[in-house]
Design an enzyme around this catalytic site. Structure first.
Site, mmCIF file in Angstrom:
data_model
loop_
_atom_site.group_PDB
_atom_site.id
_atom_site.type_symbol
_atom_site.label_atom_id
_atom_site.label_comp_id
_atom_site.label_asym_id
_atom_site.label_seq_id
_atom_site.Cartn_x
_atom_site.Cartn_y
_atom_site.Cartn_z
ATOM 1 N N SER A 117 -8.801 18.362 61.175
ATOM 2 C CA SER A 117 -9.184 18.289 62.654
ATOM 3 C C SER A 117 -9.535 16.773 62.734
ATOM 4 C CB SER A 117 -10.348 19.110 63.169
ATOM 5 O OG SER A 117 -10.522 18.953 64.481
ATOM 6 N N ASP A 163 -3.316 26.971 68.625
ATOM 7 C CA ASP A 163 -4.462 25.940 68.700
ATOM 8 C C ASP A 163 -4.918 25.766 70.221
ATOM 9 O OD1 ASP A 163 -6.421 23.715 68.320
ATOM 10 O OD2 ASP A 163 -5.433 23.403 66.221
ATOM 11 N N HIS A 199 -7.509 27.159 66.199
ATOM 12 C CA HIS A 199 -8.088 25.766 65.847
ATOM 13 C C HIS A 199 -9.100 26.136 64.654
ATOM 14 C CE1 HIS A 199 -8.626 21.491 65.705
ATOM 15 N NE2 HIS A 199 -9.642 21.626 65.506
#
Length: 310
Positions: A190, A255, A284
């Site tokens: 991320s 996501d 995610h």
């Protein structure tokens, strides 16, 4: 365009925000620290020596040996034996911030060490269970660090600090443990893909893993953005083509935070990309729960990397 009015668009492009402001609004949610560092006695004359007094939370970095003390919120899933494999220390970045570092010895004599840049709303305390499990399963040791303003690391989160933080971690891993670049796998998850891509674009290493990566800050905030503006933050899309090490990109097709299209765009832009892992139905924060996640990492590390070295 993304529901913006004409006046809002004029404000955005005529008086654009600086990258640091975009970064701060999009990215940084440091949790309350879930750990502290507790001093260990240093050996000295008579078998005992002075150690720094009190737990290290926000004071300046002090020399000495430290052990990690986890709060309940860290939710450590293992026992004391695994906790004893975790070494912690503090280094300093070029921007004068104290950076907490963690080295997890998962596998004696491991060929690779993963330099892991974690996601947004976590710190080392919350991640250490995952590191123990991941390293054991993929046959690697894990080295990680907290960004400025996260955990006990000093300073505040910013894009410039992210780059200085990973530089400090990279140097600490190389000098403290004598690990050469060809034995280091850079892994970013991320927001952690931002410092990972930046470092990998400047240094060659064994490999790079980009887990739920973003192309740039503007493209996350305004999905229809097609070009990189001078005021954009986190411009991974402009740096990924400079990476000279093998790159594995992992992204969930559902996501909800960083759209799957970001992973696709980076894959298409990256000349050193290997076969990616698109996890059907994953979001995610749950890719690790799918069996193909570990399967793909194991194949990449144990089969594909050795074959590229020959």
């Amino acid at each position: 365009m993304n529901g913006l009015s004409v006046s809002e668009l004029c404000c955005l492009f005529c008086c654009p925000p600086c990258p640091g402001r975009i970064a701060a609004k999009l990215a940084f949610l440091p949790p309350e620290p879930t750990y502290s560092l507790v001093p260990e006695p240093e050996p000295g004359p008579g078998g005992a020596g002075a150690a720094p007094s009190g737990p290290l939370r926000t004071s300046a970095a002090t020399p000495g040996r430290w052990k990690i003390h986890l709060t309940e919120r860290a939710d450590f899933q293992y026992g004391q034996r695994e906790l004893d494999t975790i070494e912690v220390f503090v280094t300093k970045s070029a921007r004068a911030n104290r950076i907490a570092c963690m080295y997890v010895r998962c596998v004696p004599g491991a060929r690779y060490t993963v330099l892991f840049s974690h996601g947004n709303a976590v710190d080392l305390g919350q991640m250490c269970s995952f590191y123990v499990g991941l390293g054991t399963r993929i046959g690697c040791n894990i080295f990680s660090y907290d960004y400025s303003g996260y955990g006990i690391s000093s300073g505040r989160p910013s894009e410039k600090n992210l780059y200085a933080d990973i530089d400090a971690a990279w140097q600490a891993l190389r000098t403290r443990y004598g690990i050469s670049p060809d034995s280091i796998i850079l892994y970013g998850q991320s927001i952690g893909t931002v410092p990972t891509v930046d470092l990998a674009s400047r240094y060659e290493c064994a490999a790079v893993v980009l887990h739920s990566p973003l192309t740039s800050g503007m493209r996350v905030a305004f999905p229809d953005t097609k070009k990189t503006y001078c005021f954009d933050a986190f411009p991974n899309i402009e740096k990924v083509s400079k990476i000279t090490s093998p790159v594995l990109i992992i992204h969930g097709t559902e996501d909800e935070v960083i759209d799957f299209s970001h992973g696709l765009a980076l894959y298409e832009r990256c000349p050193k990309a290997v076969e990616p892992l698109w996890v059907e139905g994953a979001g995610h924060n749950d890719i690790e729960l799918y069996s193909q996640y570990l399967e793909r990492l194991r194949r990449f590390i144990s089969q594909e990397l050795p074959s590229q070295r020959t």
